[in-house]
Write an enzyme that holds these catalytic residues in place. Structure first.
Site: not given
Length: 267
Positions: A92, A117, A167, A171, A203, A240, A242-243
């Site tokens: 992951e 991470d 991420d 831009k 997302d 989650t 956040f989601e």
């Protein structure tokens, strides 16, 4: 990120600061484990060494020597030695604070998760969750996932790859920093067993479209969906916090499930 009632709330107090020049966690994750012995290149991530709570610092100090590893690019990892068993391993990349990772590990103890991470608080949080819930099938890797894949994983050693909410680099001039690109997929394919699953979720709709295009065009992968489109969110990927916040704001979350096709000599 997670709404699970089983997820403990970490104390909000910041950890005690070290003196200037002292390593933050002497036996913990290094700030730049690969150092300067690998080429400079455009990276898809930015290290975030933000505030670490007392609970996260305690987990790093106690558990990093046991369940953590730095991505230094200097050895090929023996998964049997790392996890203490021969169960399948899923990589992951980018796990945030680790709540979803811990839930997936708890739901599928027969699958090992190597979670990579660069976010120090998240590393400490995930180690704390693994310890609290007795999840011996999680190992936390610190550093650049490209170096991990290229230098430290054996060919055909992974049974899955998960990239959730990377991420999006929205831009246009930053699109080159996005992780899911043809070059990355070509590298990942060499480390995935035939039939292994690549599961991405985002997302950010323009990034989702790019993922679908790049994965769909890559000769080493095939879409699990007969219509060649996005996949429904599988039950094993937790929803989650956040989601959920994004969904409340009208964001559209897209999942992509692709399989590693066999090599020519394995067809």
């Amino acid at each position: 990120m997670s709404d699970s009632p089983n997820t403990p709330n970490a104390p909000a107090q910041p950890a005690q600061r070290t003196r200037r020049g002292e390593p933050r966690f002497p036996d913990g994750p290094k700030p730049d484990p690969a150092g300067s012995h690998y080429e400079r290149r455009i990276r898809s991530f930015q290290p975030r060494r933000s505030r670490v709570t007392t609970a996260q610092a305690d987990a790093l100090e106690r558990l990093w020597p046991k369940w953590g590893l730095d991505i230094d690019g200097r050895r090929v990892i023996d998964f049997g030695e790392l996890f203490g068993n021969d169960n399948p391993v899923v990589l992951e990349i980018g796990f945030g604070m680790g709540e979803a990772t811990a839930q997936m590990a708890a739901a599928d103890p027969a699958t090992n998760i190597l979670a990579a991470d660069v976010h120090t608080p998240g590393q400490g949080n995930l180690l704390g969750l693994a310890d609290h819930h007795g999840l011996s099938n999680i190992r936390v890797a610190n550093g650049d996932a490209i170096i991990l894949l290229r230098e430290m994983l054996a060919p055909d050693s992974l049974d899955g790859l998960r990239v959730y909410f990377p991420d999006p680099w929205p831009k246009k001039r930053h699109h080159k920093r996005r992780l899911i690109q043809e070059e990355f997929l070509t590298l990942a394919a060499t480390r995935l067993r035939p039939g292994a699953t690549v599961h991405c979720a985002t997302d950010w709709e323009p990034y989702a479209e790019q993922m679908l295009e790049v994965l769909g065009a890559h000769p080493d992968f095939e879409n699990s969906q007969p219509d060649g489109d996005f996949a429904p969110r599988p039950d094993f990927r937790p929803l989650t916090r956040f989601e959920g916040q994004g969904l409340d704001k009208g964001h559209v979350v897209n999942d992509l499930l692709f399989r590693r096709v066999p090599h020519d000599d394995q067809r």
